[in-house]
Design a protein around this motif. Sequence first.
Motif, mmCIF file in Angstrom:
data_model
loop_
_atom_site.group_PDB
_atom_site.id
_atom_site.type_symbol
_atom_site.label_atom_id
_atom_site.label_comp_id
_atom_site.label_asym_id
_atom_site.label_seq_id
_atom_site.Cartn_x
_atom_site.Cartn_y
_atom_site.Cartn_z
ATOM 1 N N ALA A 1 2.774 -3.328 12.230
ATOM 2 C CA ALA A 1 3.763 -2.465 11.580
ATOM 3 C C ALA A 1 3.542 -1.015 11.985
ATOM 4 C CB ALA A 1 3.684 -2.610 10.071
ATOM 5 N N ASP A 2 4.641 -0.350 12.271
ATOM 6 C CA ASP A 2 4.668 1.081 12.597
ATOM 7 C C ASP A 2 5.114 1.790 11.313
ATOM 8 O OD1 ASP A 2 6.662 3.054 14.964
ATOM 9 O OD2 ASP A 2 4.972 3.591 13.673
ATOM 10 N N VAL A 3 4.170 2.443 10.654
ATOM 11 C CA VAL A 3 4.380 2.874 9.269
ATOM 12 C C VAL A 3 4.026 4.345 9.099
ATOM 13 C CG1 VAL A 3 3.643 2.510 6.879
ATOM 14 C CG2 VAL A 3 3.840 0.559 8.422
ATOM 15 N N HIS A 4 4.833 5.034 8.265
ATOM 16 C CA HIS A 4 4.421 6.348 7.786
ATOM 17 C C HIS A 4 3.816 6.127 6.408
ATOM 18 C CE1 HIS A 4 4.208 10.522 6.776
ATOM 19 N NE2 HIS A 4 4.760 10.874 7.922
ATOM 20 N N ASP A 5 2.520 6.458 6.285
ATOM 21 C CA ASP A 5 1.785 6.135 5.061
ATOM 22 C C ASP A 5 1.607 7.337 4.148
ATOM 23 O OD1 ASP A 5 -1.512 6.118 6.680
ATOM 24 O OD2 ASP A 5 -0.025 7.690 6.390
ATOM 25 N N GLY B 1 0.819 -1.203 0.000
ATOM 26 C CA GLY B 1 0.000 0.000 0.000
ATOM 27 C C GLY B 1 0.856 1.257 0.000
ATOM 28 N N ARG B 2 0.313 2.322 0.596
ATOM 29 C CA ARG B 2 0.988 3.620 0.623
ATOM 30 C C ARG B 2 2.001 3.668 1.773
ATOM 31 N NH1 ARG B 2 -0.774 7.861 -2.017
ATOM 32 N NH2 ARG B 2 -0.301 9.267 -0.276
ATOM 33 N N ILE B 3 3.185 3.194 1.481
ATOM 34 C CA ILE B 3 4.232 3.098 2.496
ATOM 35 C C ILE B 3 5.364 4.048 2.156
ATOM 36 C CG2 ILE B 3 5.924 1.606 3.605
ATOM 37 C CD1 ILE B 3 4.052 -0.758 2.926
ATOM 38 N N LEU B 4 5.570 5.033 3.011
ATOM 39 C CA LEU B 4 6.721 5.916 2.868
ATOM 40 C C LEU B 4 7.909 5.336 3.615
ATOM 41 C CD1 LEU B 4 8.115 8.556 2.056
ATOM 42 C CD2 LEU B 4 7.143 9.603 4.129
ATOM 43 N N HIS B 5 7.631 4.847 4.825
ATOM 44 C CA HIS B 5 8.708 4.293 5.644
ATOM 45 C C HIS B 5 8.114 3.360 6.693
ATOM 46 C CE1 HIS B 5 12.623 4.068 7.529
ATOM 47 N NE2 HIS B 5 12.060 4.287 8.701
ATOM 48 N N ILE B 6 8.779 2.237 6.916
ATOM 49 C CA ILE B 6 8.417 1.317 7.990
ATOM 50 C C ILE B 6 9.407 1.485 9.120
ATOM 51 C CG2 ILE B 6 8.093 -1.071 8.684
ATOM 52 C CD1 ILE B 6 7.268 -1.734 5.839
ATOM 53 N N TYR B 7 8.923 1.957 10.255
ATOM 54 C CA TYR B 7 9.788 2.178 11.406
ATOM 55 C C TYR B 7 10.064 0.882 12.156
ATOM 56 C CZ TYR B 7 8.761 7.095 10.624
ATOM 57 O OH TYR B 7 8.641 8.327 10.060
ATOM 58 N N GLY B 8 9.043 0.061 12.281
ATOM 59 C CA GLY B 8 9.166 -1.214 12.979
ATOM 60 C C GLY B 8 8.117 -2.167 12.468
ATOM 61 N N MET B 9 8.401 -3.476 12.616
ATOM 62 C CA MET B 9 7.459 -4.474 12.103
ATOM 63 C C MET B 9 7.724 -5.779 12.813
ATOM 64 S SD MET B 9 6.739 -5.249 8.096
ATOM 65 C CE MET B 9 5.469 -6.369 7.527
ATOM 66 N N GLY B 10 6.646 -6.473 13.196
ATOM 67 C CA GLY B 10 6.862 -7.722 13.894
ATOM 68 C C GLY B 10 5.574 -8.423 14.222
ATOM 69 N N TRP B 11 5.633 -9.257 15.258
ATOM 70 C CA TRP B 11 4.550 -10.170 15.589
ATOM 71 C C TRP B 11 4.145 -10.062 17.057
ATOM 72 C CZ3 TRP B 11 2.164 -13.003 11.894
ATOM 73 C CH2 TRP B 11 2.801 -13.131 10.672
ATOM 74 N N TYR B 12 2.837 -10.100 17.272
ATOM 75 C CA TYR B 12 2.251 -10.218 18.593
ATOM 76 C C TYR B 12 1.326 -11.424 18.551
ATOM 77 C CZ TYR B 12 3.971 -5.574 19.759
ATOM 78 O OH TYR B 12 4.779 -4.498 20.022
ATOM 79 N N ARG B 13 0.918 -11.899 19.722
ATOM 80 C CA ARG B 13 -0.024 -13.010 19.772
ATOM 81 C C ARG B 13 -1.011 -12.823 20.911
ATOM 82 N NH1 ARG B 13 4.020 -17.903 21.804
ATOM 83 N NH2 ARG B 13 4.199 -17.237 23.994
#
Length: 119
Positions: free
Chosen positions: A97-101, A26-38
Amino acid sequence: QVQLVESGGGLVQPGGSLRLSCAASGRILHIYGMGWYRQPPGKQRELVATFTSDGSAAYGDSVKGRFTIARDNAKNTVLLQMNSLKPEDTAVYYCNADVHDWTKRQNYWGQGTQVTVSS
């Protein structure tokens, strides 16, 4: 908008392995962090593993030494290799994901994928 698509969940016996994948699009300028939770049944959502904004990997205490997170920046993808699975790993696993969109920085969640560890 940003979409997170997860894959790889399922049923596995104790001691087995699974690999989860999450792709951001999608509209992704930058991904600051990305991962998994449960979120185990009847419990709160908890950290499994994630890449933080400084690029380092962080793990929940219960999965250290058994799970490994990896990423492919070119594909905006994170992988979670889960080994030595235990029944207590049973949960719905969510990609985050922690994203700047291009509008603002915000948090996105995937739809979740079920992981069941049982004999």
